[in-house]
Enzyme design. Structure first.
Site, PDB file in Angstrom:
ATOM      1  N   ASP A 150       0.845  -1.194   0.000  1.00 19.29           N
ATOM      2  CA  ASP A 150       0.000   0.000   0.000  1.00 19.29           C
ATOM      3  C   ASP A 150       0.886   1.253   0.000  1.00 19.29           C
ATOM      4  O   ASP A 150       1.945   1.254  -0.637  1.00 19.29           O
ATOM      5  CB  ASP A 150      -0.922  -0.049   1.230  1.00 19.29           C
ATOM      6  CG  ASP A 150      -2.254   0.646   0.987  1.00 19.29           C
ATOM      7  OD1 ASP A 150      -2.242   1.866   0.751  1.00 19.29           O
ATOM      8  OD2 ASP A 150      -3.300  -0.021   1.039  1.00 19.29           O
ATOM      9  N   HIS A 221      -3.655   6.187   3.174  1.00 18.41           N
ATOM     10  CA  HIS A 221      -4.362   4.965   2.771  1.00 18.41           C
ATOM     11  C   HIS A 221      -3.770   3.727   3.432  1.00 18.41           C
ATOM     12  O   HIS A 221      -4.493   2.871   3.969  1.00 18.41           O
ATOM     13  CB  HIS A 221      -4.297   4.852   1.246  1.00 18.41           C
ATOM     14  CG  HIS A 221      -5.211   3.827   0.660  1.00 18.41           C
ATOM     15  ND1 HIS A 221      -4.838   2.513   0.513  1.00 18.41           N
ATOM     16  CD2 HIS A 221      -6.473   3.909   0.160  1.00 18.41           C
ATOM     17  CE1 HIS A 221      -5.822   1.843  -0.053  1.00 18.41           C
ATOM     18  NE2 HIS A 221      -6.829   2.667  -0.279  1.00 18.41           N
ATOM     19  N   SER A 553     -11.257  -0.597  -0.677  1.00 20.83           N
ATOM     20  CA  SER A 553      -9.989  -0.537   0.064  1.00 20.83           C
ATOM     21  C   SER A 553     -10.203  -0.797   1.540  1.00 20.83           C
ATOM     22  O   SER A 553      -9.333  -1.327   2.222  1.00 20.83           O
ATOM     23  CB  SER A 553      -9.347   0.852  -0.084  1.00 20.83           C
ATOM     24  OG  SER A 553      -8.666   0.984  -1.293  1.00 20.83           O
TER      25      SER A 553
END
Length: 762
Positions: A150, A221, A553
């Protein structure tokens, strides 16, 4: 004559120029991935690198040029390299007998709490953890190792503290590579971190300013997904005062590792493949990837390739389904060895109310400011347009489109779309507005979207917006009031399939239903870097340690956390057995015991949720599981046309069967028939992972089809015993139907229910 000559010369010049341009385009260098299968057991790093140089050197006519062109050599678990080549060189290399595939390295995109109570791991408002909870039975995922590929991690987050954790498992082979960041430290919770950027940089030197050479997450994220999967318990976590409570991951006692591959402009595939190789070598147990790209052949997709090698080593790979819904065939990450997760809502909402003309409308907001308790003048943003702005631009409350004299002290009604939602509120505030009503259009529908606005604000659905505009247009002095927002639990129907969640069918293999499962992916509270902007509004200077984000996600790491618990509870289970337990125990009912619906209130199908919504309470005792061995996957690949020469690049101990396997006969926990125009029979094998017992088959026929199961009863005398059965489907002439049709096969011993969706196209 002179005119004709000039014309011919002009055409000749144009032709030469076109040829030169096409030649330059054809010869332009760009990153490619060259996939060569697997290494033999005795291959050293030096031997592997040298073989890569020699192979590319044979095409470039120079080993030195090959060394300059290659920027990654995959030398441990995956055999291949990434290099800058032109199209001609890539095409020539793809014809070499030792090459499985050559494909451009593409940019993948990110598929951008009370959640665990909703999944059944906690009980009631007290957040009490019952003894029957999977959390307690699996020791909260103790010592399982979960990795994410990620944007990295924010190591200082409380979600990654190591209070009370014992020594790092001795099997761990990873490192904490902090790069240029001396302040980045790992601990007994965050046990590993690496970063990869060579592919991202190879794509464009203009991206060099985006790269921070450390695993630190400055986007947010990666920290969010990693803490969702395996974050520690953190009390009093909130997002601008909302969703107050305890933030926790699915496997809160698990160890975690972060592999950073994503930057401002996406994630390069060659970096992703490099991260896979390191993660496999480091000995992670679970890998979670909340990113993806376009559907492609399995060996022309770095994520599918990396996942294949990981699964061969016993690692379960969980991936997001994509955020390109609600369009059929948009689902990504569809390889059968990947556990693919769609997104759905939880029963938490953030209601705020708009009061006007004796009407009370419920909307949503995270706004942390409130209006005084009185009625305020209201105005349609179209009627508040500035002299130099068009009415259409003012409709969306674009920057500079509102007249402060018309807006001051009023509640302004703006339409969603064109610019960022939070920016609209900032435009209203800067013009002197007291508050904002953000109205949905027909595309956004009736589901309000909460945001952390800069002023008192509310988002309302399309139907309610239509009535509000009628009031504004018919009233000389409209007035209204926006109530303060709050957090509400348990009152909302859930789960509902998120509008953005990508849908099946699987256009690569319609015989494999994707997504496999759905999980919470809307308004998920998890860790966030204190330097990152949690909104898309660039002028927002507010920062938070925890953020509410939505996307597949967010649903993907929920399932990765549950995989970690199952791995702790059943360390000898294969990735396919773990996937099967999650799929066959899923539910297709919401918290009102009605069928799960989509965002349009239509009954959802396996193309939305696969086998259903993940259900933790049944995971400890699934009864029967569908296992898939490496040989099964090799047989599956042979059916794609990969011959003995190609398969020998993976292993010398395998040959394709003389009769190709049918795709639909892969021992998958769901069954799909792409075209039913006669009787079709598929075979499945189940393994007993519970006590001895007798299971009976219960079938819900897809409309227009008849289904029989033979045998219809399976009796198991011991743990680990395997039994096979056949499922035959044929068109039901008495029930004419055309199109996709859905049914269900369930094996039950009266206590356990092992469910598989059936999909046929008639």
């Amino acid at each position: 004559m002179e005119f004709k000559m000039r014309t011919l010369v002009s055409l000749l010049v144009l032709f030469i120029f076109t040829v030169l341009l096409s030649t330059q385009a054809f010869a332009a260098k760009k990153p490619y991935i060259v996939y060569l299968g697997a290494h033999s057991s005795n291959t050293t790093d030096e031997v592997a690198v040298n073989s890569h140089h020699e192979l590319l050197g044979s095409i470039l006519k120079s080993k030195e040029k090959a060394k300059d062109a290659i920027y990654y050599s995959y030398t441990k678990e995956i055999n291949g390299f990434a290099a800058n080549m032109d199209e001609h060189e890539a095409n020539e290399l793809s014809m070499h007998p030792s090459v499985v595939s050559v494909f451009p390295s593409q940019t993948l995109k990110l598929h951008t709490t009370h959640t665990w109570q909703f999944l059944g791991l906690e009980r009631g408002d007290s957040s009490e953890i019952p003894d029957s909870s999977l959390w307690k039975k699996a020791r909260f995922g103790e010592d399982v190792i979960i990795g994410t590929i990620d944007t990295g991690v924010w190591p200082e987050s409380k979600s990654f503290r190591d209070d009370g954790m014992g020594p790092i498992p001795s099997r761990w082979k990873g490192i904490c590579d902090n790069g240029s960041d001396e302040t980045f430290n790992c601990n007994k919770k965050l046990i590993g971190a690496r970063y990869f950027y060579k592919g991202y940089l190879a794509r464009s030197q203009n991206f060099s300013g985006d790269i921070i050479k450390s695993p630190r997450d400055n986007i947010g994220h990666g920290s969010h997904t990693l803490s969702t999967a395996a974050g520690a318990f953190v009390t009093n976590a909130s997002y601008f005062g909302y969703a107050n409570g305890t933030a926790k991951g699915g496997s809160p006692r698990a160890r975690v590792a972060a592999y950073k591959v994503c930057y401002t402009n996406g994630c390069d595939e060659s970096d992703v493949l490099a991260a896979f190789e390191k993660a496999i070598h480091d000995r992670v147990d679970v890998l979670s990837l909340s990113l993806g790209g376009m559907q492609r052949g399995y060996f022309e997709d770095s994520l599918a390739i990396g996942a294949f090698h990981a699964v061969m080593k016993g690692i379960t790979v969980v991936c997001s389904a994509g955020n390109d819904g609600p369009f059929p065939g948009s689902v990504t990450n569809v390889a059968p060895w990947i556990l693919t997760v769609g997104a759905s809502t939880v029963d938490r909402e953030f209601p705020s109310f708009l009061l006007y003309n004796r009407t009370r409308v419920m909307g949503a907001s995270y706004s942390d400011s409130c209006l005084d308790q009185k009625l305020y003048p209201m105005i349609n943003s179209v009627d508040a347009h500035a002299k130099n702005a068009t009415k259409n631009d003012a409709r969306y409350c674009l920057v500079g489109t509102l007249d402060p004299k018309k807006v001051k002290g009023k509640i302004v009604v703006c339409l969603i779309g064109e610019n960022d939602r939070i920016q609209k509120g900032l435009v209203v505030k800067n013009a002197g507005g007291a508050g904002m009503v953000l109205t949905n259009d027909v595309l956004y529908g009736d589901e309000p979207i909460p945001d952390p606005h800069f002023l008192p604000a509310i988002n309302i659905g399309y139907s309610d917006a239509d009535k509000l505009y009628s009031y504004l247009n018919s009233t000389k002095y409209p007035k209204g009031y926006i109530s303060c927002g709050k957090t509400s639990l348990g009152k909302k129907i859930a789960p509902v399939i998120a509008e953005f969640s990508s849908l099946g069918p699987n256009i690569i293999n319609q015989e494999i239903i994707k997504p496999d499962i759905t999980a919470p992916g809307v308004d998920i509270l998890a860790a966030y870097p204190e330097v990152a902007n949690p909104t898309e509004e660039q002028s927002n200077t507010r920062r938070t340690s925890y953020a509410l984000l939505s996307g597949t996600s967010m649903s993907c790491p929920h399932v990765a956390g549950l995989v970690g618990l199952l791995k702790t509870l059943n360390p000898d289970w294969s990735p396919a057995m773990i996937k099967s337990a999650i799929m066959t125990t899923a539910t297709t009912l919401n918290n009102r015991m009605q069928s799960i619906t989509d965002s349009s209130s239509e009954t959802a199908t396996p193309f939305s949720y696969g086998s259903g919504h993940v259900k933790s309470s049944s995971l400890t005792d699934p009864g029967l599981v569908y296992d898939i061995t490496p040989k099964d996957y090799f047989n599956f690949l042979c059916s794609f046309g990969y011959n003995k020469t190609v398969m020998n690049l993976f292993t010398d101990e395998y040959s394709c069967p003389s009769k190709p396997m049918k795709f639909e006969d892969l021992n998958y926990p769901s069954i799909s028939i792409p075209l039913l125009n006669s009787t079709i029979t598929v075979t499945r094998t189940v393994t007993n992972v519970g006590p001895p017992g007798k299971y009976k088959a219960i079938v819900s026929d897809p409309k227009g089809a008849s289904v029989t199961v033979e045998p219809s009863e399976l009796e198991f005398e011991k743990f680990g015993e395997e039994k096979s059965f056949e499922v035959s489907m044929e068109v039901n002439a008495d029930e004419p139907f055309s199109g996709f049709s859905f049914g269900k096969l369930e094996w039950t011993d009266g206590i356990r229910h092992v469910r598989s969706p059936l999909v046929v196209y008639i």
